[in-house]
Design a protein around this motif. Sequence first.
Motif, PDB file in Angstrom:
ATOM      1  N   VAL A 163      47.780  44.625  64.600  1.00  0.00           N
ATOM      2  CA  VAL A 163      47.289  43.876  65.747  1.00  0.00           C
ATOM      3  C   VAL A 163      45.802  44.200  65.896  1.00  0.00           C
ATOM      4  N   GLN A 164      44.990  43.149  66.121  1.00  0.00           N
ATOM      5  CA  GLN A 164      43.572  43.386  66.356  1.00  0.00           C
ATOM      6  C   GLN A 164      43.032  42.330  67.302  1.00  0.00           C
TER       7      GLN A 164
ATOM      8  N   LYS B  40      35.234  38.556  62.585  1.00  0.00           N
ATOM      9  CA  LYS B  40      34.310  39.267  61.689  1.00  0.00           C
ATOM     10  C   LYS B  40      34.947  39.492  60.321  1.00  0.00           C
ATOM     11  N   LEU B  41      36.226  39.832  60.324  1.00  0.00           N
ATOM     12  CA  LEU B  41      36.944  40.046  59.064  1.00  0.00           C
ATOM     13  C   LEU B  41      37.007  38.757  58.250  1.00  0.00           C
ATOM     14  N   LEU B  42      37.302  37.643  58.905  1.00  0.00           N
ATOM     15  CA  LEU B  42      37.346  36.356  58.212  1.00  0.00           C
ATOM     16  C   LEU B  42      35.983  36.001  57.619  1.00  0.00           C
ATOM     17  N   GLU B  43      34.923  36.248  58.383  1.00  0.00           N
ATOM     18  CA  GLU B  43      33.573  35.954  57.897  1.00  0.00           C
ATOM     19  C   GLU B  43      33.208  36.838  56.709  1.00  0.00           C
ATOM     20  N   LEU B  44      33.623  38.084  56.756  1.00  0.00           N
ATOM     21  CA  LEU B  44      33.359  39.000  55.643  1.00  0.00           C
ATOM     22  C   LEU B  44      34.107  38.564  54.387  1.00  0.00           C
ATOM     23  N   VAL B  45      35.346  38.163  54.552  1.00  0.00           N
ATOM     24  CA  VAL B  45      36.133  37.683  53.410  1.00  0.00           C
ATOM     25  C   VAL B  45      35.480  36.446  52.807  1.00  0.00           C
TER      26      VAL B  45
ATOM     27  N   GLY C 223      37.595  47.910  68.878  1.00  0.00           N
ATOM     28  CA  GLY C 223      37.450  46.942  67.796  1.00  0.00           C
ATOM     29  C   GLY C 223      38.265  47.310  66.572  1.00  0.00           C
ATOM     30  N   GLN C 224      39.059  48.354  66.680  1.00  0.00           N
ATOM     31  CA  GLN C 224      39.870  48.827  65.561  1.00  0.00           C
ATOM     32  C   GLN C 224      41.296  48.271  65.666  1.00  0.00           C
TER      33      GLN C 224
END
Length: 95
Positions: free
Chosen positions: A44-45, A52-57, A29-30
């Motif tokens: 790249v992810q 998850k990153l978009l939701e956190l932002v 997941g990294q």
Amino acid sequence: MLNISKGINSLSNFKRNTTEFMEQLRESGQPIVLTVNGKAELVVQDVESYQKLLELVERVETIDAVKMALEEMKAGKGEPAHEVFQEIMKSLDEE
């Protein structure tokens, strides 16, 4: 957090070993930082981690907006909610 010893690789190596890198992305997941001529150029992810990153932002942006609105309210800026709702109801009645 990005593990520097495992998280940086060359684009050429990524191209040669795409399947292995995709497996690593799914399992860890990294993200992986890809370099071109020794300079970091791409990240790249996997899709799940990106979502998850978009939701956190989005969550952080919402919290910031609420904090700003509360500060404006404390400073006496804006209008009371009941007045705003009355204006909205009035404009809907006029349509």
